[in-house]
Scaffold this active site. Structure first.
Site, PDB file in Angstrom:
ATOM      1  N   CYS A 177      27.155   9.853 -25.659  1.00 41.92           N
ATOM      2  CA  CYS A 177      28.485  10.457 -25.653  1.00 41.92           C
ATOM      3  C   CYS A 177      28.504  11.482 -24.526  1.00 41.92           C
ATOM      4  O   CYS A 177      27.535  11.576 -23.760  1.00 41.92           O
ATOM      5  CB  CYS A 177      28.850  11.058 -27.015  1.00 41.92           C
TER       6      CYS A 177
ATOM      7  N   ASN B 271      26.171  14.833 -25.990  1.00 46.88           N
ATOM      8  CA  ASN B 271      24.993  14.571 -26.831  1.00 46.88           C
ATOM      9  C   ASN B 271      24.759  15.680 -27.867  1.00 46.88           C
ATOM     10  O   ASN B 271      23.623  15.910 -28.295  1.00 46.88           O
ATOM     11  CB  ASN B 271      23.737  14.357 -25.958  1.00 46.88           C
TER      12      ASN B 271
ATOM     13  N   CYS C 238      27.501  16.116 -30.416  1.00 43.37           N
ATOM     14  CA  CYS C 238      28.367  15.813 -31.567  1.00 43.37           C
ATOM     15  C   CYS C 238      28.222  14.359 -32.018  1.00 43.37           C
ATOM     16  O   CYS C 238      27.585  14.066 -33.020  1.00 43.37           O
ATOM     17  CB  CYS C 238      29.833  16.111 -31.229  1.00 43.37           C
ATOM     18  N   ARG C 239      28.831  13.428 -31.265  1.00 38.34           N
ATOM     19  CA  ARG C 239      28.923  12.050 -31.745  1.00 38.34           C
ATOM     20  C   ARG C 239      27.624  11.265 -31.634  1.00 38.34           C
ATOM     21  O   ARG C 239      27.216  10.596 -32.597  1.00 38.34           O
ATOM     22  CB  ARG C 239      30.037  11.303 -30.995  1.00 38.34           C
ATOM     23  N   SER C 240      26.966  11.303 -30.469  1.00 39.31           N
ATOM     24  CA  SER C 240      25.788  10.421 -30.309  1.00 39.31           C
ATOM     25  C   SER C 240      24.585  10.841 -31.157  1.00 39.31           C
ATOM     26  O   SER C 240      23.863   9.958 -31.636  1.00 39.31           O
ATOM     27  CB  SER C 240      25.414  10.231 -28.837  1.00 39.31           C
TER      28      SER C 240
ATOM     29  N   ASP D  96      36.161  12.567 -29.763  1.00 41.57           N
ATOM     30  CA  ASP D  96      35.350  13.758 -29.550  1.00 41.57           C
ATOM     31  C   ASP D  96      35.815  14.896 -30.471  1.00 41.57           C
ATOM     32  O   ASP D  96      36.941  15.375 -30.335  1.00 41.57           O
ATOM     33  CB  ASP D  96      35.522  14.165 -28.086  1.00 41.57           C
TER      34      ASP D  96
HETATM   35  P1  4NP Z   1      30.115  14.941 -27.713  1.00 38.16           P
HETATM   36  O1  4NP Z   1      31.142  16.170 -27.682  1.00 38.16           O
HETATM   37  O2  4NP Z   1      30.338  14.165 -26.438  1.00 38.16           O
HETATM   38  O3  4NP Z   1      30.506  14.165 -28.913  1.00 38.16           O
HETATM   39  O4  4NP Z   1      28.726  15.553 -27.811  1.00 38.16           O
HETATM   40  C1  4NP Z   1      31.185  17.077 -26.612  1.00 38.16           C
HETATM   41  C2  4NP Z   1      30.312  18.120 -26.571  1.00 38.16           C
HETATM   42  C3  4NP Z   1      30.368  19.042 -25.539  1.00 38.16           C
HETATM   43  C4  4NP Z   1      31.296  18.894 -24.543  1.00 38.16           C
HETATM   44  C5  4NP Z   1      32.169  17.818 -24.571  1.00 38.16           C
HETATM   45  C6  4NP Z   1      32.108  16.914 -25.598  1.00 38.16           C
HETATM   46  N1  4NP Z   1      31.376  19.847 -23.502  1.00 38.16           N
HETATM   47  O5  4NP Z   1      32.273  19.703 -22.652  1.00 38.16           O
HETATM   48  O6  4NP Z   1      30.561  20.768 -23.460  1.00 38.16           O
END
Ligand code: 4NP
Length: 155
Positions: free
Chosen positions: A9, A12, A14-16, A124
């Site tokens: 994701c 890395n 939240c989702r993955s 997200d």
């Molecule tokens: P993820 O969510 O892709 O599901 O881990 C996010 C976590 C952090 C950020 C964006 C999405 N960020 O921009 O820091």
């Protein structure tokens, strides 16, 4: 032969990591062996960190533990892994852009397994205030990981 699955994701955190833990749990419960699962980020902002506390607590609520340390995807992953999963269309276009010409990995969107078309994007949840989006992502992962396992790992 061992099959290798990489969940991707944007951050890395939240989702993955949720998808990684859920895939491992799904495989363990079904006694499917010889599958290795990891996760990684498209972007490098959170490298070395633990997952978002909301991801950790959502998994905990379901009796699961997440000890993953964030890492960023690297070229080698495209030859080391058999399946690389994105969570949304942005992840998929980034994966296609990053993939070397001789990439071995199949690039797949996790929600294309087992979820209805209108529910196939694992959104997200990072910028949402609470943890509700994390529970939604978890539930989507439970369905999608089981469907993928049945379709591609248990045959
Ligand atoms: P993820 O969510 O892709 O599901 O881990 C996010 C976590 C952090 C950020 C964006 C999405 N960020 O921009 O820091």
């Amino acid at each position: 032969m061992v099959k290798k699955v990489l969940m991707i994701c944007l951050g890395n955190i939240c989702r993955s990591p949720i998808a990684e833990v859920v895939m491992v749990d799904t495989l363990e419960k079904a006694k499917v062996k010889d599958v290795e699962v990891d996760s990684a980020a498209i972007g490098g902002w959170h490298v070395g960190n633990r997952a978002d506390p909301r991801a950790i607590s959502t998994l905990q609520k379901h009796g699961l533990k997440c000890t993953h340390i964030v890492r960023q995807i690297r070229k080698q992953d495209f030859s080391d892994f058999d399946f690389i999963f994105g969570m949304d269309e942005d992840n998929m276009s980034e994966l296609r852009r990053l993939a070397p010409k001789d990439s071995k990995a199949e690039l797949l969107m996790l929600g294309d397994f087992g979820l209805e078309k209108k529910n196939r994007i694992i959104e997200d949840p990072y910028y949402e205030r609470g943890a509700e989006g994390f529970e939604t992502a978890y539930q989507q992962c439970v369905v999608a990981c089981a469907a993928f396992m049945k379709e591609r790992l248990q045959k």
